[in-house]
Design an enzyme around this catalytic site. Structure first.
Site, PDB file in Angstrom:
ATOM      1  N   ASP A  91      -9.516  34.797   3.571  1.00  0.00           N
ATOM      2  CA  ASP A  91      -9.077  35.793   4.293  1.00  0.00           C
ATOM      3  C   ASP A  91      -9.026  37.105   3.638  1.00  0.00           C
ATOM      4  OD1 ASP A  91      -9.119  33.432   6.019  1.00  0.00           O
ATOM      5  OD2 ASP A  91      -7.534  33.621   6.707  1.00  0.00           O
ATOM      6  N   LYS A 154     -10.396  38.438  12.129  1.00  0.00           N
ATOM      7  CA  LYS A 154      -9.019  37.795  12.225  1.00  0.00           C
ATOM      8  C   LYS A 154      -7.955  39.070  12.585  1.00  0.00           C
ATOM      9  CE  LYS A 154      -5.296  35.747   9.376  1.00  0.00           C
ATOM     10  NZ  LYS A 154      -5.098  35.378   7.692  1.00  0.00           N
ATOM     11  N   LYS A 183     -10.231  34.551  14.767  1.00  0.00           N
ATOM     12  CA  LYS A 183      -8.723  33.875  14.265  1.00  0.00           C
ATOM     13  C   LYS A 183      -7.583  34.692  14.611  1.00  0.00           C
ATOM     14  CE  LYS A 183      -6.202  32.495  10.218  1.00  0.00           C
ATOM     15  NZ  LYS A 183      -6.317  32.154   8.797  1.00  0.00           N
TER      16      LYS A 183
END
Length: 223
Positions: A91, A154, A183
């Site tokens: 991430d 995300k 996400k």
């Protein structure tokens, strides 16, 4: 439905003060509930990978975290190091200042450096830090992530001024279309929170409250 929800959760512990004992508890819980992954800082990737060997739980780590202000070369090195230690997903935080400056080439090149470093070895999620962006900037960040070849967008690091909102998830989903993952992270603390994010278009949830979510309880955690 509960099992489907479990497979959408990245069971997260990114606090600076996280101890070995806490990481081991995180991994044990992830195995117990069969979460999608544990999300840990790079220093814990190797140990988590060893603890989760033989399970379906993946190891996710963070890159350029939490500010996104490293150079692309440093982010790419972080990815390669993480993969060598057993990471399956990364991430990464975008260069937020460059996005604000409308230096889109740099933002895309920064994401692309991570995508290239992860190619064939790890899935890439791109953290846009939505709480710091206008809606227009959120859309642009998502478009750049798509162009750079990312797998997910995300919302948040959980370390800035705010976390995921259903409105942001809906906007991000609309921007990236059905192909990319979305996400939600930051402030998802209960089953109800999670349901609202999934209804808005989230396919993965980052939360330290995964166990509480699975038990349908509201946790008092901040992430």
């Amino acid at each position: 439905m509960e099992q489907n929800f479990a497979r959408m959760i990245d069971h997260t512990l990114l606090k600076a003060e996280a101890t070995k004992e806490q990481i081991e508890k995180l991994c044990a819980e992830a195995k117990q509930f069969n979460f999608a992954s544990v999300c840990v800082n790079p220093t814990w990737v190797k140990h988590s990978s060893e603890l989760l060997q033989g399970s379906d739980v993946l190891v996710c780590t963070v890159i350029g975290f939490p500010l996104g202000a490293n150079t692309p070369a440093v982010k790419a090195f972080e990815v390669k190091d993480a993969i060598a230690n057993g990471a399956n997903e990364v991430d990464m935080v975008i260069n937020i200042g460059a996005l604000k400056d409308k230096n889109y080439d740099l933002v895309q090149a920064d994401i692309a450096a991570v995508v290239q470093a992860a190619k064939g070895s790890a899935l890439v999620k791109v953290i846009i830090e939505s709480c710091l962006l206008t809606d227009e900037e959120k859309v642009k960040a998502c478009e750049l992530a798509v162009a750079a070849g990312a797998d997910y967008v995300k919302t948040s690091t959980g370390f800035s001024t705010g976390g995921a909102t259903a409105a942001d998830i809906a906007l991000m989903r609309k921007t990236v279309g059905p192909e990319l993952g979305v996400k939600a992270s930051g402030g998802v603390r209960s089953l109800e929170d999670m349901k609202s994010m999934v209804e808005a278009g989230a396919t993965r949830i980052g939360a330290s409250s995964g166990v509480a979510i699975m038990n349908g309880l509201i946790a008092d955690s901040n992430y």
